[in-house]
Design an enzyme around this catalytic site. Structure first.
Site, PDB file in Angstrom:
ATOM      1  N   ASP A 294      46.986  49.781  54.636  1.00 40.42           N
ATOM      2  CA  ASP A 294      45.770  48.979  54.572  1.00 40.42           C
ATOM      3  C   ASP A 294      46.215  47.549  54.281  1.00 40.42           C
ATOM      4  OD1 ASP A 294      43.187  48.127  54.695  1.00 40.42           O
ATOM      5  OD2 ASP A 294      42.381  49.568  53.272  1.00 40.42           O
TER       6      ASP A 294
HETATM    7  C1  BGC Z   1      40.018  47.499  54.688  1.00 39.84           C
HETATM    8  C2  BGC Z   1      40.260  48.335  55.911  1.00 39.84           C
HETATM    9  C3  BGC Z   1      40.269  47.469  57.133  1.00 39.84           C
HETATM   10  C4  BGC Z   1      41.328  46.395  56.973  1.00 39.84           C
HETATM   11  C5  BGC Z   1      41.439  45.474  58.171  1.00 39.84           C
HETATM   12  C6  BGC Z   1      40.974  46.325  54.630  1.00 39.84           C
HETATM   13  O1  BGC Z   1      40.674  45.458  53.604  1.00 39.84           O
HETATM   14  O2  BGC Z   1      40.129  48.299  53.530  1.00 39.84           O
HETATM   15  O3  BGC Z   1      39.284  49.329  56.011  1.00 39.84           O
HETATM   16  O4  BGC Z   1      40.516  48.243  58.259  1.00 39.84           O
HETATM   17  O5  BGC Z   1      40.999  45.613  55.844  1.00 39.84           O
HETATM   18  O6  BGC Z   1      40.329  44.693  58.315  1.00 39.84           O
END
Ligand code: BGC
Length: 753
Positions: A294
């Site tokens: 993530d």
């Molecule tokens: C979120 C994810 C997301 C990623 C990219 C993160 O902060 O937890 O769910 O896919 O950002 O945007």
């Protein structure tokens, strides 16, 4: 940030023109060879830097997380692409914009390896569909598949290959802003929707589809106190039985990628959790795709207190089985050193590169890297009339009727005068949520607009009630009450702005704001019938709203056509059929409240209050059960369930029995009913929940029609996991419940021999 990404694309375009594509005739370029052979050839030509580059994903558009401090401007980023140091970009969109950048990767990097472009396409790209939790209330996986497929069609036309969806985190805490992204509190239903969305996004992986990403692996929905990015502490038993099944269903459906979660599991951050990433995902579930972190979750292991520094974080992440690094930069900075010093086996890196390259070949990017970059195609598919229509249908199927006293709804189509009140009825900027990709609030049919166009012959007035800051004033009160006097019915919109829906949007108070309640109290005392619409991306506390309303329709956040869908329902052109997939609490203090809980040693039955009901597991001030239970939702017609029967009261471990009952549409309207089957394992080697959803059927009935409904009970419905993930099927008594929701059920029992 938008400026940054436009600049990136512009620079890419100009510099892309300067280069010719020198096609190198190597086996990996030969489309007639198998993907395996092509990867092997390509790997043999890659330097260590280029291999590490494939694991590097950078943000090149608006932020969906904190600045990671990579310090890379557009020019530096393009240079990194030329140097083969980037495998994927996130958040850059547009057929032309992405095409320009792809050209650099393909024509200017040494081996011409194309990039993967990724974005969070959660519930639509330009045409926005209902938020996922709303869509799950349709209990219609085919609908979810269609919406995911439509979103993929629009997004891939804008140059995207990969979405970070579906989110399959089981959710029990509506304070968490991300409950909107999932399918609620049930592992089985969550799995059904996970698989449907994966099928919808990925299809046959042609250039009208996207790679799906199962997230957040694992247990992210259990963040303590519903606070974003917070600690998760769940037992392995709970993890296996409640939290893991939806991810597994998505993996079984062929999801190409899996994302680490931000949280810890058993004290170890998911990003470096070998148990999750290798033992469960790769070994037990045979996942063959690739993993992505993530946003900065690798470097955040330093804050967790698990990694000493970035090099330590990189080592721990890759050794656990994690693969692509989103935004934290720890791989690009340190993986080479770790491999050279033999702290990380080269094989781990090679495997990760293989897994990533596999999908670049599979999507055909080596053979036709520009097939996602056709501007005319982009214009023709996005926001088409079919997309609008699907969005409306999906929204109709997602809105949940929670109360309808004396058949207040549907409204008479010839009604003379309607008053619509509440800022949220017209407020476009509050209409969509954070995860609305490239959805434009100007495209949204507001609630007021929907009502006006459906009830074109009626007089429709509007009064703001509370303002954008949820304040209710005497001026608005006067205006509202004057208009209310003339109205035959008042439609009051309350809820929470879409701006407070999604990531980093946890709320401790999820009851309607005091200004909204003041407005409702005044309307209620005016003596008019008040229909309450709730616009929100999470379950709210409606305890005080109930006595002040004739009807309550939970609209969630329905997307581009939310107002049109609402109007269909108000007018009775669509008979509501949706049912809740998360329990609605009485009070914040009751959270988490969910239907599939354990019995405890001192269970309590709500309503019982004798001398024997003191030393029991209960609240003294509110019931134990939810205000609206899981599976609850009304229709304009009514249902009668009768004659529940089992084909036998004994079942063999390799056999099955059938469960039949009759369901009758007793009312005057045609409609759909969601018939739900739950099972309880009465006594087992690990305590089992008091009820678990095991199957359901959504059926259409003509007015007055009765149907025999049949379910087959199979051994897999009776099995569960031990804390190590082994499947157990134990003899003993089981109770079967069938009903219109998790509370109103009929029951029968049998013994598994
Ligand atoms: C979120 C994810 C997301 C990623 C990219 C993160 O902060 O937890 O769910 O896919 O950002 O945007």
């Amino acid at each position: 940030m938008r400026g940054k990404y436009l600049l990136l694309s512009a620079i890419a375009f100009v510099s892309g023109l300067r280069f010719s594509s020198a096609q190198i005739k190597y086996p990996y370029r030969n489309a007639n060879l198998s993907i395996e052979k092509r990867i092997t050839d390509l790997l043999s030509r890659m330097t260590l830097d280029e291999k590490v580059g494939q694991l590097n994903q950078l943000n090149s558009g608006p932020l969906t997380g904190p600045e990671a401090g990579n310090g890379k401007g557009p020019k530096e980023m393009l240079q990194q692409i030329r140097d083969g140091k980037v495998g994927s970009l996130l958040n850059v969109v547009g057929a032309v914009e992405t095409g320009n950048i792809q050209k650099i990767a393909v024509t200017e990097s040494r081996l011409g390896i194309p990039l993967l472009f990724a974005l969070d396409v959660i519930h639509g790209y330009k045409t926005i569909f209902p938020i996922p939790i709303a869509e799950s209330c349709s209990w219609d996986p085919d609908l979810a598949e269609k919406c995911a497929s439509a979103a993929a069609k629009e997004a891939s036309a804008s140059g995207l290959h990969w979405t970070f969806a579906p989110m399959m985190d089981l959710t029990r805490d509506p304070r968490w802003g991300r409950v909107m992204e999932g399918a609620g509190e049930d592992p089985y239903l969550g799995g059904v929707f996970a698989a449907a969305r994966v099928r919808g996004f990925q299809g046959n992986l042609d250039n009208n589809h996207l790679l799906a990403c199962v997230k957040h692996f694992a247990g992210y929905g259990a963040a303590e106190s519903g606070r974003e990015y917070n600690t998760v502490d769940i037992s392995r038993y709970n993890l296996w039985n409640m939290y893991l099944p939806p991810y597994k269903a998505a993996v079984d459906a062929g999801a190409a990628t899996v994302m680490n979660s931000f949280n810890i599991v058993d004290g170890i951050p998911a990003s470096a959790n070998k148990y999750l990433n290798t033992e469960v995902l790769r070994k037990k579930w045979k996942f063959r795709g690739f993993m992505v972190s993530d946003w900065s979750s690798f470097s955040e292991m330093i804050n967790h207190g698990f990694a000493e520094n970035k090099i330590d974080a990189a080592e721990k992440a890759i050794l656990s089985g994690s693969q692509m690094d989103m935004e934290s930069g720890v791989f690009i900075q340190h993986l080479k050193t770790l491999i050279s010093s033999k702290k990380v086996p080269q094989k781990l890196l090679d495997n990760a590169v293989r897994d990533i390259l596999y999908y670049k070949f599979k999507l055909g990017l080596f053979d036709n890297p520009y097939k996602y970059h056709n501007e005319n195609h982009e214009k023709s598919v996005q926001l088409s009339s079919e997309m609008h229509e699907l969005s409306k249908q999906a929204s109709c199927k997602s809105m949940v009727l929670l109360k309808n006293e004396n058949g207040t709804l549907p409204l008479d189509k010839n009604i003379k005068n309607i008053l619509v009140v509440g800022n949220l009825a017209t407020n476009r900027s509050a209409s969509l949520d954070f995860w609305s990709a490239k959805g434009d609030t100007n495209q949204v049919t507001t609630y007021l607009a929907g009502i006006k166009s459906k009830f074109a012959k009626s007089e429709i007035s509007f009064s703001e009630g509370y303002n954008e800051k949820n304040r209710f004033s005497t001026e608005t009160e006067n205006d509202m009450l004057t208009k209310a006097q003339k109205a035959d019915v008042v439609i009051a919109v309350i809820g929470i702005s879409g701006k407070l829906a999604g990531e980093a949007r946890s709320l401790a108070d999820i009851a309607p704001a005091s200004g909204q309640m003041e407005m409702l109290r005044k309307l209620h005392s005016s003596g008019k019938k008040v229909i309450v619409l709730v616009h929100a991306a999470r379950p709210m506390i409606l305890t005080d709203v109930l006595p002040m309303s004739s009807s309550i329709l939970y609209c969630w956040i329905g997307g581009t056509e939310m107002g049109a869908a609402l109007a269909e329902i108000l007018a009775g052109d669509y008979n509501p059929s949706a049912k809740l997939t998360m329990s609605f609490p009485h009070a914040v203090g009751q959270i988490p409240v969910y239907y599939n809980s354990f019995n405890t040693g001192r269970p309590h039955v709500d309503g019982r209050d004798g001398p024997d009901d003191f030393w029991v597991s209960r609240y003294r001030d509110i019931p134990n059960a939810a205000l609206f239970p899981f599976g609850f939702g009304l229709s304009y017609t009514s249902w009668e369930y009768s004659n529940l029967e089992l084909s036998s009261h004994n079942m063999d471990k390799n056999g099955s029995i059938t469960c039949t009952l009759y369901v009758k549409n007793k009312g005057p309207l045609d409609g759909e009913e969601i018939v739900q089957l739950y099972i309880r394992d009465v006594s087992a080697s690990y305590v089992r929940p008091i009820k678990e959803l095991k199957s359901f059927k959504k059926l259409y009935f003509k007015a007055g029609e009765s149907k025999k409904v049949e379910f087959t009970i199979t051994p897999s419905m009776l099995s569960f996991y031990d804390p190590e993930g082994n499947t157990l099927l134990e003899s003993g008594s089981f109770t079967v419940f069938v009903g219109k929701n998790s509370k109103e059920v009929q029951e029968a029992s049998f013994v598994l021999k």
